[in-house]
Design an enzyme around this catalytic site. Structure first.
Site, PDB file in Angstrom:
ATOM      1  N   GLY A  31      55.743  46.878  28.199  1.00  0.00           N
ATOM      2  CA  GLY A  31      54.746  47.436  27.291  1.00  0.00           C
ATOM      3  C   GLY A  31      55.467  48.261  26.237  1.00  0.00           C
ATOM      4  N   SER A  32      54.695  48.897  25.372  1.00  0.00           N
ATOM      5  CA  SER A  32      55.308  49.625  24.255  1.00  0.00           C
ATOM      6  C   SER A  32      56.235  50.742  24.725  1.00  0.00           C
ATOM      7  CB  SER A  32      54.224  50.201  23.358  1.00  0.00           C
ATOM      8  OG  SER A  32      53.323  50.974  24.138  1.00  0.00           O
ATOM      9  N   GLU A  34      58.201  50.752  27.091  1.00  0.00           N
ATOM     10  CA  GLU A  34      59.452  50.237  27.689  1.00  0.00           C
ATOM     11  C   GLU A  34      60.360  49.620  26.620  1.00  0.00           C
ATOM     12  OE1 GLU A  34      56.318  49.377  29.148  1.00  0.00           O
ATOM     13  OE2 GLU A  34      56.742  51.305  30.086  1.00  0.00           O
ATOM     14  N   GLU A  53      52.120  43.410  37.775  1.00  0.00           N
ATOM     15  CA  GLU A  53      53.113  44.312  38.366  1.00  0.00           C
ATOM     16  C   GLU A  53      53.251  44.175  39.876  1.00  0.00           C
ATOM     17  OE1 GLU A  53      50.888  45.033  36.092  1.00  0.00           O
ATOM     18  OE2 GLU A  53      51.922  45.882  34.372  1.00  0.00           O
ATOM     19  N   HIS A  76      55.093  49.295  33.265  1.00  0.00           N
ATOM     20  CA  HIS A  76      54.483  49.891  32.083  1.00  0.00           C
ATOM     21  C   HIS A  76      53.628  51.106  32.451  1.00  0.00           C
ATOM     22  CE1 HIS A  76      52.911  50.366  28.180  1.00  0.00           C
ATOM     23  NE2 HIS A  76      51.728  49.847  28.410  1.00  0.00           N
ATOM     24  N   HIS A 283      47.454  47.541  65.782  1.00  0.00           N
ATOM     25  CA  HIS A 283      46.453  47.263  64.742  1.00  0.00           C
ATOM     26  C   HIS A 283      45.097  47.860  65.107  1.00  0.00           C
ATOM     27  CE1 HIS A 283      44.519  43.916  61.993  1.00  0.00           C
ATOM     28  NE2 HIS A 283      44.148  45.138  61.655  1.00  0.00           N
ATOM     29  N   GLY A 409      50.620  45.078  56.290  1.00  0.00           N
ATOM     30  CA  GLY A 409      49.271  44.534  56.402  1.00  0.00           C
ATOM     31  C   GLY A 409      48.600  44.357  55.050  1.00  0.00           C
TER      32      GLY A 409
HETATM   33  C1  LIG Z   1      45.298  44.005  49.890  1.00  0.00           C
HETATM   34  C2  LIG Z   1      44.476  43.588  51.071  1.00  0.00           C
HETATM   35  N1  LIG Z   1      43.145  43.374  50.913  1.00  0.00           N
HETATM   36  C3  LIG Z   1      42.397  42.991  51.968  1.00  0.00           C
HETATM   37  C4  LIG Z   1      42.953  42.850  53.214  1.00  0.00           C
HETATM   38  C5  LIG Z   1      42.103  42.497  54.429  1.00  0.00           C
HETATM   39  N2  LIG Z   1      42.443  41.184  54.973  1.00  0.00           N
HETATM   40  C6  LIG Z   1      43.244  41.045  56.049  1.00  0.00           C
HETATM   41  S1  LIG Z   1      43.473  39.498  56.487  1.00  0.00           S
HETATM   42  C7  LIG Z   1      42.495  38.923  55.261  1.00  0.00           C
HETATM   43  C8  LIG Z   1      42.266  37.453  55.093  1.00  0.00           C
HETATM   44  C9  LIG Z   1      43.455  36.689  54.616  1.00  0.00           C
HETATM   45  O1  LIG Z   1      43.047  35.377  54.315  1.00  0.00           O
HETATM   46  P1  LIG Z   1      44.070  34.199  54.153  1.00  0.00           P
HETATM   47  O2  LIG Z   1      45.229  34.631  53.372  1.00  0.00           O
HETATM   48  O3  LIG Z   1      43.332  33.022  53.663  1.00  0.00           O
HETATM   49  O4  LIG Z   1      44.616  33.927  55.600  1.00  0.00           O
HETATM   50  P2  LIG Z   1      43.779  33.599  56.922  1.00  0.00           P
HETATM   51  O5  LIG Z   1      43.318  34.892  57.445  1.00  0.00           O
HETATM   52  O6  LIG Z   1      42.658  32.706  56.527  1.00  0.00           O
HETATM   53  O7  LIG Z   1      44.777  32.953  57.799  1.00  0.00           O
HETATM   54  C10 LIG Z   1      41.982  39.970  54.512  1.00  0.00           C
HETATM   55  C11 LIG Z   1      41.109  39.833  53.335  1.00  0.00           C
HETATM   56  C12 LIG Z   1      44.333  43.135  53.324  1.00  0.00           C
HETATM   57  N3  LIG Z   1      44.959  43.055  54.503  1.00  0.00           N
HETATM   58  N4  LIG Z   1      45.059  43.469  52.247  1.00  0.00           N
END
Ligand SMILES: Cc1ncc(C[n+]2csc(CCOP(=O)(O)OP(=O)(O)O)c2C)c(N)n1
Length: 547
Positions: A31-32, A34, A53, A76, A283, A409
Site C-alpha cells: 500500500g502507499s 510501504e 494478508e 499495509h 479441544h 484450530g
Molecule cells: C477461522 C475459523 N473460522 C471458523 C472455524 C470453525 N470451523 C472449524 S472446522 C470448520 C469446518 C471446516 O470445513 P472444511 O474445511 O470443509 O472441512 P470438513 O470439516 O468438512 O472436513 C469450521 C467452520 C475455524 N476453526 N476457524
C-alpha cells in the site's frame, strides 16, 4: 542514495541486514505506506505477492517451516495487519518464527489521526506476537528489525512485529552487526542421566511425542530411544507435525483431543515420557488423569511449554528444557551403557482396515488411494478437519517434516502454507513428482484464503491441491452430532466449483471427480505434472467424523 552527510539510509541498512539474515524473500501485500520500503527494489530480493494478508502470513509460515529460517513479511498498516491476524495467531501457536512488518503513516502526520495512521500500532497484534514495537526514532528501525528477528528465532519460536513509519526509510542510519547466536544446548547432564536410569528400570513405559520434534529436532533420536526401550509411542493430541514414523511397529496411534479418551490410552503405564511438548492440548473440557503413582517426565525446548502442560493436565515428576535432539541423544548414550529392562506389555497394534471403493467416493478411500500412489518423500499439508482421522488411518506419514497442519484450530492456513512449503521445495530444486507438496483441504477451509491459488499458479510451484468437497463444514456437522446440538444453521452449502475457481486464479490444470476410476486417472496426471494443479473430489457428505 545516501543522506546529505553520506550516511546510509534506513532502507540501505535494512537491505544489508536482510541479506545478512538470509531474508531476501519478502512476502507481502503493498500500500502507499510501504512504497518507501519497496522503491528501488534490489535485484537480489524477491517479493512474493499475496492478494490478501492472511495468505501472506500463511505462505511465509509454510516457507519458514520448510526452510527453518524466520521469514519477513511486509503488510499495509492497520488494515493489512488486521486481515493477517488470524494467521499470526496460528503462527504463534505453530511456534513459527517470522518478522511481520507493517507500514505506518508518516511520523509528520501521526498526531493528526491521518488517513491510514495506526493508533497504538504496536498494541494491535498483541498478545500473539512475542515482541512488538514502533521504534522511537527512524534510526532505530534496523535495530528493531534485528531484535525482532533474534526474538522470533529464540525458543519458543514465534512471530514478532515492527511498525515502520513511511518517512523513516530515507532517514540516516548506521550499519549493524548480526551477532552469532549459539544454538541451544542439551538439558542438564545429571538430570538426563537420572531420566535414563528411570527409563532403564521401568518395565511399563509409554512415550508421548509432541510437535516440537518436527518444529525443532529430535525425531530420529526418539525413534532410537523407542527402539531401545521397546516402548509404544503415541502422538500428542492435535499434533501439527509428523512426530514419529507412523508405519513403525512401535507407533501406537494419535491421542484424542477429548481428555477422557486420551487418558484411557495412557491408563496402564507406570512411566510416561513426554518429548516435545505441548502435551496435552484438548479441544473440549473433560476429565484427564493418569493412574495414581504414574511417573511423568517431560522434555521441551522451552520452559513456557513445560509450565503450561504441567499445570494444565499432568503432574510431572521431572520437567526439563533443552535442545531435544541433543538431550535425547544423551539419554540414548546413558542407556547404551547400562542394562535396560524390557517393556512388559506388547505395543498396542494399530489396525488400518482397508477401505472398499463403495457407491459414493469417501475421503478415506481417496487418501488410501493417494497413499498407494506416492512415495514417503512427498509432503502432506492438511486442513480438512472432519477427515483428519481418515487421513491418520489411511495416509501414514513416515518422515520428519512430511506432514504439516496448524496448531491453532484457525482455518485459512493450510492452502497458503502449502504454497509456501512448495515455494521452498522449488527453491531447493526438489523433484516435482517424488518430492511434491500435496495439500488436502476441505471445501470450507479453501475459501478462507482462496487467493493463495493465484500465487501458486503465478510462481508455478510443485503443488497439488486436493479439495475434499463434502458440501460444507463437515467438522461442524460431526461436532454437533457428537455433542448433541440440533438444527444448527450455516454448516452446509453448495454451488462452489473449485476447478473453475482455480482456473479463474490462473491455475489451469484442474480435475473434478466423483468416482474411483476418474480419481485414479486424475491422481496419475496431477502428481506427475510439471505445474501446480487442483483436484476437486466430490465426497459423501455423510461420512467423516472429527473424533
Ligand atoms: C477461522 C475459523 N473460522 C471458523 C472455524 C470453525 N470451523 C472449524 S472446522 C470448520 C469446518 C471446516 O470445513 P472444511 O474445511 O470443509 O472441512 P470438513 O470439516 O468438512 O472436513 C469450521 C467452520 C475455524 N476453526 N476457524
Amino acid at each position: 542514495m545516501t543522506t546529505q552527510n553520506n550516511q546510509p539510509t534506513v532502507r540501505q541498512v535494512v537491505h544489508k541486514l536482510l541479506r545478512d539474515l538470509n531474508m531476501t524473500t519478502v512476502f507481502g501485500n503493498p500500500g502507499s505506506t510501504e512504497l518507501d520500503f519497496l522503491t528501488d527494489w534490489p535485484e537480489d530480493f524477491r517479493y512474493v505477492l499475496a492478494l490478501q494478508e492472511a495468505s501472506a502470513i500463511g505462505m511465509a509460515d509454510g516457507y519458514t517451516r520448510a526452510t527453518g529460517n524466520a521469514s519477513y513479511i511486509n503488510l499495509h498498516s492497520a488494515a493489512g495487519l488486521g486481515n493477517a491476524l488470524g494467521n499470526i495467531f496460528t503462527a504463534y501457536k505453530n511456534q513459527t518464527p517470522m518478522v511481520v512488518t507493517a507500514g505506518q503513516q508518516a511520523r509528520s502526520l501521526l498526531l493528526d489521526e491521518a488517513y491510514l495512521a495506526a493508533d497504538q500500532a504496536d498494541a494491535f497484534p498483541r498478545p500473539y506476537v512475542k515482541y512488538s514495537v514502533q521504534p522511537a526514532r527512524a534510526a532505530d528501525v534496523p535495530k528493531a528489525i534485528l531484535q525482532a528477528y533474534l526474538i522470533a528465532m529464540a525458543e519458543p519460536k514465534g512471530p514478532t512485529f515492527v511498525s515502520i513509519p513511511s518517512d523513516d526509510w530515507n532517514q540516516p542510519a548506521e550499519y549493524i552487526q548480526v551477532p552469532q547466536v549459539q544454538p541451544q544446548g542439551a538439558a542438564d547432564e545429571s538430570a538426563l542421566a537420572d531420566i535414563a536410569d528411570k527409563l532403564a528400570k521401568s518395565t511399563n513405559t509409554a512415550i508421548v511425542a509432541g510437535s516440537e520434534l518436527g518444529v525443532y529436532n529430535g525425531f530420529d533420536e526418539v525413534v532410537a530411544l523407542a527402539e531401545t526401550l521397546k516402548a509404544p509411542v503415541y502422538a500428542a493430541p492435535v499434533s501439527h507435525e509428523c512426530v514419529f514414523p507412523e508405519s513403525h511397529p512401535q507407533f501406537a496411534g494419535f491421542l484424542s483431543a477429548i481428555p477422557s479418551d486420551a487418558a484411557k490410552k495412557l491408563q496402564d503405564y507406570d512411566l510416561v515420557l513426554i518429548v516435545g511438548a505441548p502435551a496435552f492440548t484438548f479441544h473440549v473440557p473433560g476429565e484427564f488423569s493418569l493412574k495414581q503413582g504414574t511417573q511423568v517426565i517431560q522434555l521441551s525446548v522451552a520452559n513456557h511449554a513445560l509450565a503450561i502442560s504441567s499445570v494444565a493436565a499432568v503432574q510431572p515428576t521431572i520437567s526439563l528444557s533443552g535442545d531435544l535432539a541433543k538431550s535425547v541423544a544423551k539419554i540414548n548414550q546413558h542407556l547404551a551403557a547400562q542394562s535396560v529392562a524390557t517393556n512388559a506389555k506388547a505395543v498396542p497394534t494399530l489396525v488400518r482396515n482397508p477401505v472398499e471403493k463403495g457407491e459414493t467416493l469417501s475421503a478415506a478411500y481417496a487418501v488410501q488411494l493417494l497413499r498407494s500412489m506416492v512415495p514417503d518423500t512427498v509432503t502432506l499439508v492438511e486442513e480438512a478437519p472432519s477427515h483428519r482421522p481418515a487421513i491418520q488411518s489411511h495416509f501414514p506419514v513416515n518422515r520428519n517434516r512430511g506432514f504439516m497442519t496448524m496448531a491453532s484450530g484457525g482455518l485459512g492456513y493450510g492452502l497458503p502454507a502449502a504454497v509456501g512449503v512448495a515455494l521452498a521445495a522449488k527453491d531447493a530444486g526438489k523433484d516435482k513428482a517424488t518430492e511434491r507438496v500435496i495439500a488436502v483441504i476441505g471445501d470450507g477451509s479453501m475459501m478462507y484464503s482462496i487467493q493463495a491459488l493465484w500465487t501458486a499458479a503465478d510462481l508455478d510451484v510443485p503443488l497439488t491441491v486436493i479439495v475434499l468437497n463434502n458440501s460444507g463444514y463437515g467438522a461442524m456437522r460431526s461436532f454437533s452430532k457428537l455433542l448433541g446440538y440440533n438444527n444448527v444453521p450455516g454448516i452446509s452449502f453448495t454451488g462452489l466449483d473449485y476447478v473453475k475457481i482455480a482456473a479463474g486464479h490462473g491455475m489451469s490444470e484442474g480435475y473434478q471427480v466423483d468416482n474411483a476410476d476418474d480419481l485414479q486417472k486424475a491422481f496419475e496426471q496431477a502428481l506427475q505434472s510439471e505445474h501446480s494443479n487442483l483436484i476437486e473430489i466430490i465426497v459423501d457428505p455423510n461420512q467423516g467424523d472429527i473424533y
